[in-house]
Design a protein around this motif. Structure first.
Motif, PDB file in Angstrom:
ATOM      1  N   VAL A 462      25.644 -48.619   2.663  1.00  0.00           N
ATOM      2  CA  VAL A 462      24.344 -48.501   3.336  1.00  0.00           C
ATOM      3  C   VAL A 462      24.446 -49.224   4.675  1.00  0.00           C
ATOM      4  O   VAL A 462      24.765 -50.426   4.711  1.00  0.00           O
ATOM      5  N   ALA A 463      24.190 -48.523   5.761  1.00  0.00           N
ATOM      6  CA  ALA A 463      24.231 -49.103   7.109  1.00  0.00           C
ATOM      7  C   ALA A 463      22.927 -48.789   7.828  1.00  0.00           C
ATOM      8  O   ALA A 463      22.469 -47.648   7.831  1.00  0.00           O
ATOM      9  N   CYS A 464      22.325 -49.802   8.420  1.00  0.00           N
ATOM     10  CA  CYS A 464      21.048 -49.621   9.126  1.00  0.00           C
ATOM     11  C   CYS A 464      21.108 -50.377  10.450  1.00  0.00           C
ATOM     12  O   CYS A 464      21.361 -51.589  10.467  1.00  0.00           O
ATOM     13  N   SER A 465      20.883 -49.662  11.550  1.00  0.00           N
ATOM     14  CA  SER A 465      20.843 -50.254  12.890  1.00  0.00           C
ATOM     15  C   SER A 465      19.471 -49.982  13.489  1.00  0.00           C
ATOM     16  O   SER A 465      18.983 -48.851  13.432  1.00  0.00           O
ATOM     17  N   ILE A 466      18.867 -51.021  14.060  1.00  0.00           N
ATOM     18  CA  ILE A 466      17.506 -50.913  14.594  1.00  0.00           C
ATOM     19  C   ILE A 466      17.497 -51.427  16.027  1.00  0.00           C
ATOM     20  O   ILE A 466      17.913 -52.560  16.296  1.00  0.00           O
ATOM     21  N   LEU A 473      19.971 -44.838  10.169  1.00  0.00           N
ATOM     22  CA  LEU A 473      20.177 -45.176   8.760  1.00  0.00           C
ATOM     23  C   LEU A 473      21.251 -44.253   8.190  1.00  0.00           C
ATOM     24  O   LEU A 473      21.162 -43.035   8.343  1.00  0.00           O
ATOM     25  N   VAL A 474      22.243 -44.844   7.536  1.00  0.00           N
ATOM     26  CA  VAL A 474      23.328 -44.065   6.927  1.00  0.00           C
ATOM     27  C   VAL A 474      23.514 -44.556   5.493  1.00  0.00           C
ATOM     28  O   VAL A 474      23.663 -45.762   5.264  1.00  0.00           O
ATOM     29  N   VAL A 475      23.504 -43.626   4.540  1.00  0.00           N
ATOM     30  CA  VAL A 475      23.767 -43.919   3.131  1.00  0.00           C
ATOM     31  C   VAL A 475      24.903 -42.999   2.686  1.00  0.00           C
ATOM     32  O   VAL A 475      24.784 -41.773   2.784  1.00  0.00           O
TER      33      VAL A 475
END
Length: 549
Positions: A462-466, A473-475
């Motif tokens: 799970v990768a989340c960049s804001i 969001l990548v799952v």
């Protein structure tokens, strides 16, 4: 307000009957002048009860009655006029329905009308007529104040049912209005329209943003323009041009940039609705010359209507979020109090049955294995229900943000499942709008649930960049993959697509090499920035496509 309309009719009708009785007691038959004024008061009563009552109509009715009262008193006997007591009726009705602002107009018009007539129309009028009129005006003021006090008590004692009736009417009106709006209630689209309108007014905008306040006393980015990333301090408690414009509700124009650099100039235009500030527009321009004061006033005036539209959209989003959270809580309570407890009770019954069958000599071998399988299946279903309950209860905290909520959920999934979970967070100190964070959390939950239930994966990434107003969001998992699982057309994928569409986000599902699935959701415009540079994307993807630890 049916009850208020009934009070209106009863009080005015009672006043008419009292005046008629007093007139008959003084002389019979009634004089034509007295009959004419009584008919005038009756006409006002009929009109006020036949049309929908509102503040304007009630004030107008009170003003007409006050004028009729002054003229009627002078024309029908002066200090002996049978119309003197009628002034109490409009004073009471106005105070009861509108408060002090409804009680004062009829009394004021009556007093001014009587005094004007005495001094202008008939200077020979005796002082006793003015004294009698003044006494009744004073009594009417007291009656109006009493009615205004009753009106205030009614507002304080509004019951739950009345609140639901009012809410029903407001929501119904909101639905009707929303269907006829040209832009709708999409706050991002409205914010984009504000920026486009600013650009058409002769400003060479280098970068800009529309900002609205979040629950944490910080400004959230709704929309941006220009290629430059906004490295601005969005804390309203800090000393900055943004906080100054917010507090003073005036345009701030200063040389330099909002990040404290030299060159050019910037404007901060507050978005004001009523007496409150709901957001600001931050604009950076290349020119070091500041706009003139008339130009700044024109800009602030131009965004007044846009501020009202944006505030309506923000209120609608807040209303929708409150309704969604409450519905999720209700579903969680129903599952916990119903299905989960029933299944747990069945599990206890099966445990007892297994103990009983283990004591027999013939049927134990035949029943032990099926019962064990049934028990295992029940244990699995109860575990799934508990996971669903946790998903329903997980919300984006106003202080922790999306990163905190996602961390808590991923940690719980890693503890309850056999998968090894890898989490990568790259958060800006600035926050996304609350509804955007909530939708991204639900998309992540749905993607993780699909991987946990159907993928048979060993690893989950799970990768989340804001970087407001953008997010990525990548799952991903290393399980069976989209083709094998057949998830691309599943109900869960459709839910994620619908949520992404509400955010106007890019959503994709693709296979992962050598195995598995990658779900990607990208929010905001694709510009040259931290989330869109090739090296940043490849670095994030390295964690998703790397070897299994």
């Amino acid at each position: 307000m049916p009850s208020s309309l009934r009070v209106d009719t009863v009080v005015r009708t009672t006043g008419l009957l009292l005046c008629a009785v007093l007139g008959i007691a003084q002389e019979f038959p009634l004089s034509p002048k007295l009959i004419a004024f009584l008919l005038g008061f009756a006409l006002v009563t009929v009109l006020s009860s036949s049309v929908r009552s509102d503040a304007t109509s009630q004030r107008l009715a009170g003003v007409i009655e006050g004028a009729l009262w002054a003229g009627g008193v002078l024309a029908t006997g002066g200090n002996h006029s049978p119309l003197l007591p009628y002034l109490l009726a409009p004073a009471f009705v106005g105070g009861f329905m509108l408060g002090i602002e409804g009680a004062l107009p009829p009394v004021s018009v009556a007093g001014v009308g009587l005094l004007s007539a005495a001094r202008v129309v008939d200077p020979r009028m005796g002082s006793d007529v003015l004294a009698s009129g003044a006494e009744w005006v004073a009594v009417a003021v007291l009656v109006g104040l009493l009615a205004a006090w009753i009106h205030r008590l009614q507002l304080q004692r509004v019951g739950p049912e009345d609140q639901y009736v009012a809410a029903y009417r407001l929501v119904g009106q909101l639905r009707t209005v929303a269907r006829h709006l040209s832009v709708g209630l999409d706050k991002v689209a409205l914010a984009d329209a504000i920026l486009r309108d600013i650009q058409t007014r002769g400003l060479e905008v280098k970068s800009g943003a529309v900002l609205a306040r979040t629950s944490g006393e910080r400004l959230a980015v709704l929309a941006t323009t220009g290629a430059r990333r906004t490295e601005w301090d969005l804390d309203l408690h800090r000393d900055s041009a943004l906080s100054d414009a917010w507090a003073s509700q005036t345009v701030q124009a200063r040389p330099g940039t909002l990040a404290g650099e030299s060159g050019g100039s910037y404007l901060v235009i507050p978005l004001v609705v009523g007496l409150g500030t709901i957001g600001v527009i931050a604009i950076e321009v290349d020119s070091p010359e500041l706009p003139s004061v008339p130009t700044l006033r024109d800009l602030q005036k131009a965004v007044t209507g846009s501020a009202l539209r944006l505030e309506t959209a923000l209120l609608f989003d807040e209303l929708r979020e409150v309704a969604t959270v409450e519905e999720r809580r209700r579903l969680g309570r129903e599952i916990h109090d119903g299905i989960a407890q029933d299944l747990a009770a069945m599990g206890y019954l099966l445990d007892n049955l297994m103990r009983e069958t283990s004591r027999s000599q013939t049927s134990a071998a035949a029943l032990a294995e099926p019962l064990a399988q049934l028990r295992a299946e029940l244990r699995r279903v109860i575990g799934e229900l508990r996971s669903s309950l946790f998903e329903l209860r997980t919300e984006v905290d106003q202080h922790g943000g999306l990163g905190g909520a996602l961390t808590e959920y991923v940690r719980a999934v890693g503890t309850a499942s056999a998968m090894t979970v890898h989490l990568t967070l790259d958060e800006s100190p600035h926050r996304l709008p609350a509804d955007t964070e909530a939708e991204l959390l639900r998309i992540a939950q749905e993607a993780i649930t699909n991987a946990r239930k159907h993928a048979k994966a060993d690893n989950l990434w799970v990768a989340c960049s804001i970087d407001p107003p953008r997010a990525r969001l990548v799952v991903a998992d290393d399980g069976l993959g989209v083709t094998s699982k057949g998830e691309d057309d599943s109900f869960g994928m459709e839910i994620m697509r619908e949520r992404a569409a509400r955010l106007r986000a890019e959503f994709s599902v693709s296979p992962r090499k050598p195995s598995g699935t990658v779900v990607t959701c990208r929010v905001g415009p694709v510009l040259e920035g931290r989330l869109d540079r090739p090296e940043e994307v490849s670095r994030a993807d390295d964690g998703l496509a790397g070897r299994r630890p």
